[in-house]
Design an enzyme around this catalytic site. Structure first.
Site, PDB file in Angstrom:
ATOM      1  CG  HIS A 174       1.433   6.315  -4.516  1.00 41.64           C
ATOM      2  ND1 HIS A 174       1.795   7.008  -3.387  1.00 41.64           N
ATOM      3  CD2 HIS A 174       0.255   5.707  -4.205  1.00 41.64           C
ATOM      4  CE1 HIS A 174       0.873   6.826  -2.441  1.00 41.64           C
ATOM      5  NE2 HIS A 174      -0.072   6.039  -2.920  1.00 41.64           N
ATOM      6  CD  GLU A 175      -2.217   4.212  -6.648  1.00 40.99           C
ATOM      7  OE1 GLU A 175      -2.501   3.180  -5.998  1.00 40.99           O
ATOM      8  OE2 GLU A 175      -2.431   5.356  -6.203  1.00 40.99           O
ATOM      9  CG  HIS A 233      -0.664   1.034  -2.641  1.00 39.38           C
ATOM     10  ND1 HIS A 233      -0.552   1.019  -1.273  1.00 39.38           N
ATOM     11  CD2 HIS A 233      -1.075   2.285  -2.972  1.00 39.38           C
ATOM     12  CE1 HIS A 233      -0.879   2.213  -0.793  1.00 39.38           C
ATOM     13  NE2 HIS A 233      -1.194   3.010  -1.805  1.00 39.38           N
ATOM     14  N   GLY A 284     -14.659   6.243   0.687  1.00 40.22           N
ATOM     15  CA  GLY A 284     -13.476   5.369   0.624  1.00 40.22           C
ATOM     16  C   GLY A 284     -13.173   4.896   2.033  1.00 40.22           C
TER      17      GLY A 284
END
Length: 712
Positions: free
Chosen positions: A497-498, A501, A634
């Site tokens: 997932h990361e 990005h 955030g």
């Protein structure tokens, strides 16, 4: 500058945004490093300096955001483009980027209060609120980190940990040793410290210390057979940074302050109770939105997102809920039946009318093991971090024609566990096109929880940066003793997932800094590449690229992989409902909730749970919101729904690979090339719906999302 407002000659693009980028970069870059270290190497010293400098940074940013000269210059640029030949202006990607950058900046400035008269009471108040927000969100985040660190539960009775996986026992035994070292340090007892450091850790005998960092907490919830221990850990987690933990934390902080030499600050400290911080944040958000002419903060948040209004977010949530809720209720009923049948008298209906929240994960995990005859612990030896990285890099090379090389040791890092990699474009003679840092493991002492990607350097023609650099941060299971990091499958998905990005940041072709990589991508589209990458964790060639036993090198047995695929939709109903609850609770807090009214934030949480998770209402002590950093510390305020909004697109995007056939190597490469050229390359330089349509040839449909989750 005076030339900016001069009407004698039309202003050129180069005089505005590129000049602005050059002005903003030195402070922006320095502050991004400070922010990054604040999340991954948090110390009292850094915290103090960060808090001292934060107001100055916010004020500098507001000066740009509220500059009338800049706004007028950008407006005149936009007007001159609108009167020019439309087709010529949008024919090139560079021109499209510039237009998006200018219109995004104008919109952002409007939301930063550029329209408020200079020096007016409204502008003064707006700026006070912005400064206060920065303080409150930093305090919120610090409070969660401190409360996570402060909790520890030592277990000494082996019967309490019966059938708990060896990896969890080893992690808890090591945590107990670290606790003894820390305790000796605090007491200043060198002898005791040396003894603890050299202590032989025995996973089977203990003692074991359960902490609230991700790997430890999840293992306790899923595997700890003792209900009382589970309850203590669950409530420890759900009451972090609330009124239940605040007074003790504040007393400790005051004692530490009194030891110090500095005189007390004049300003009242914010305190350790996040309930009070949330209440203040919600009041200020509503007031700020009002100053800009919005009815509520959700409207203000959606002004810069794909979703047109709150109703469209609610509609998507309810469409998914209609399919997910019946599935969730069936899942919980099956877990309850298993608990009643095999859990003994404490789970009988007369003793326990329904499973409590600290029971659910434990029994869902037992049901999963029984259904698939597969334990997570049996999978871990096949998911050693180094092998997973190698396999993931193999996928990136296969579908995007990009080679990832290990360059650890060539740059300075903030912790010995951090690694560094470089990306090379194979379609361009192996040219070095990007780099990234990877900080893979949980470090509860100084690193905040969760996983995230952040940009270190972005591609920018104005600044002369052609090689973007990213930070990828996870909180995975660290190596224990002589064993490498053996990951859970969920940790593997998080890493993918990361990295998704990261790829959007690193493989961008956009050269206008404001819209290159992840910059300028609407928040509810930004999860597309990350969630897209998770799908590859169920693709056979990808998984067999890394799933090898860390000791023997044997590949993952075929039947285990088949079970892993079948497990994909196991518990999908409860998982979807939980995400919908978070998204809609966030939306309700920022739209219909009156922060000055009778209803409390926890009343609202219960009210939303009655709609989205009626089978699992919060217990009296539940203070989940006090740790909901996504929306209070955030960027996800009135934006948590973005995960589901983008998942519609990411599932549909992966559908393009499924349509050509995942075993059709040529087809996969071709679709991969197109995905790289659109979703990953265009960044924020093109509107996300146009990016999606250029990849898929049509608008997204939720059908793939429901199918992938087994909810059709």
């Amino acid at each position: 500058s005076s030339s900016s407002s001069s009407s004698s000659s039309p202003i050129s693009y180069d005089e505005v945004l590129p000049a602005l980028e050059k002005m903003q970069h030195p402070l922006g870059y320095a502050w991004s490093i400070a922010s990054h270290l604040n999340g991954v190497k948090n110390t009292d010293e850094l915290r103090k300096e960060y808090e001292a400098n934060q107001p100055k940074v916010v004020q500098a940013s507001m000066k740009f955001g509220q500059s009338k000269v800049l706004y007028d210059a950008l407006s005149s640029l936009r007007t001159s483009w609108e009167t020019a030949d439309e087709e010529a202006a949008t024919s090139s990607f560079l021109a499209a980027q510039r237009r998006r950058a200018v219109s995004n900046t104008l919109r952002s400035m409007t939301l930063q209060g550029v329209g408020l008269p200079v020096g007016s009471p409204e502008q003064v108040r707006f700026n006070e609120i912005k400064l206060r927000f920065a303080e409150l969100s930093t305090a919120f985040s610090n409070n969660v980190l401190d409360a996570t660190k402060a909790f520890g539960l030592t277990v000494t009775d082996p019967s309490d940990v019966e059938d708990v996986p060896e990896s969890a026992l080893a992690m808890w035994a090591e945590a107990h040793r670290r606790f003894l070292v820390k305790e000796a340090e605090t007491e200043g007892d060198e002898e005791k410290k040396t003894e603890a450091e050299g202590m032989e850790v025995d996973a089977a005998k203990g003692p074991w210390r359960i902490t609230l960092d991700g790997p430890s907490y999840i293992a306790a919830m899923q595997h700890m057979p003792n209900r009382d221990v589970r309850k203590k850990v669950y409530l420890g987690y759900l009451t972090r940074a609330s009124e239940f933990t605040a007074s003790e934390a504040e007393a400790e902080a005051e004692a530490a302050d009194n030891k110090g030499e500095e005189t007390k600050e004049e300003k009242a400290p914010i305190g350790k109770n996040n309930v009070l911080i949330i209440e203040e944040i919600l009041k200020l958000r509503k007031e700020m939105a009002g100053l800009l002419g919005f009815d509520n903060y959700a409207e203000m948040s959606l002004a810069s997102k794909m979703a047109p209004d709150v109703a469209s977010v609610t509609n998507l949530s309810n469409l998914i809920l209609e399919k997910a809720l019946p599935a969730a209720q069936r899942e919980l009923a099956a877990a309850t039946d298993l608990a009643r049948a095999t859990g003994g008298p404490e789970y009988s209906e007369s003793n326990l009318p329904k499973l409590m929240p600290w029971d659910t994960s434990f029994w869902v995990e037992r049901l999963k093991e029984k259904t698939f005859d597969l334990k997570e612990e049996e999978l871990r030896p096949y998911f050693a971090l180094d092998a997973v990285l190698k396999g993931m890099f193999g996928l990136i090379e296969r579908i995007f024609d990009v080679e990832v090389r290990d360059a650890t040791g060539t740059v300075e890092v903030w912790h010995p566990d951090v690694r560094f990699f470089t990306l090379h474009d194979e379609s361009d003679e192996g040219k070095h096109i990007a780099s990234f840092y990877l900080d893979p493991y949980s470090r509860p002492a100084d690193k905040r929880g969760g996983a995230w990607m952040a940009d270190c350097l972005g591609k920018s023609e104005a600044l002369g940066f052609d090689v973007p650099v990213a930070y990828l941060t996870c909180n995975g299971s660290p190596p224990v003793g002589d064993k490498p990091s053996l990951m859970t499958f969920r940790e593997v998905e998080t890493l993918f997932h990361e990295t998704g990005h990261g790829l959007q940041h690193m493989l961008t072709r956009a050269t206008v800094g404001d819209v290159s990589g992840i910059n300028g991508v609407e928040w509810d589209a930004v999860e597309l590449p990350s969630q897209f990458m998770e799908n590859w964790c169920y693709d056979k060639p990808t998984v067999y690229g890394f799933a090898k036993h860390y000791q023997t090198g044997e590949p993952l047995p075929e039947e285990m992989f088949e079970k892993l695929k079948e497990q994909k939709t196991f518990g999908a109903g409860m998982m979807a409902c939980r995400q919908l609850l978070f998204g809609m609770m966030d939306m309700e807090l920022h739209s219909n909730f009156d922060p000055n009214g009778e209803e409390t934030i926890f009343d609202l949480q219960r009210r939303m749970a009655e709609i989205y998770t009626p089978y699992a209402l919060p217990v009296e002590e539940d203070r989940f919101l006090c740790g909901f950093s996504h929306i209070f510390a955030g960027g996800y305020a009135a934006g948590y729904y973005s995960y589901k909004w983008a998942e519609v697109m990411s599932a549909d995007a992966f559908g393009a690979f499924e349509e050509v056939g995942l075993d059709n190597e040529e087809g996969v490469k071709e679709v991969g090339k197109k995905f790289r050229e659109t979703v990953l390359a265009l960044g924020g330089g093109v509107a996300p719906m146009d990016v999606f349509k250029s990849f898929r040839g049509r608008e997204p449909s939720p059908e793939a999302l429901l199918r992938h989750n087994g909810l059709v």
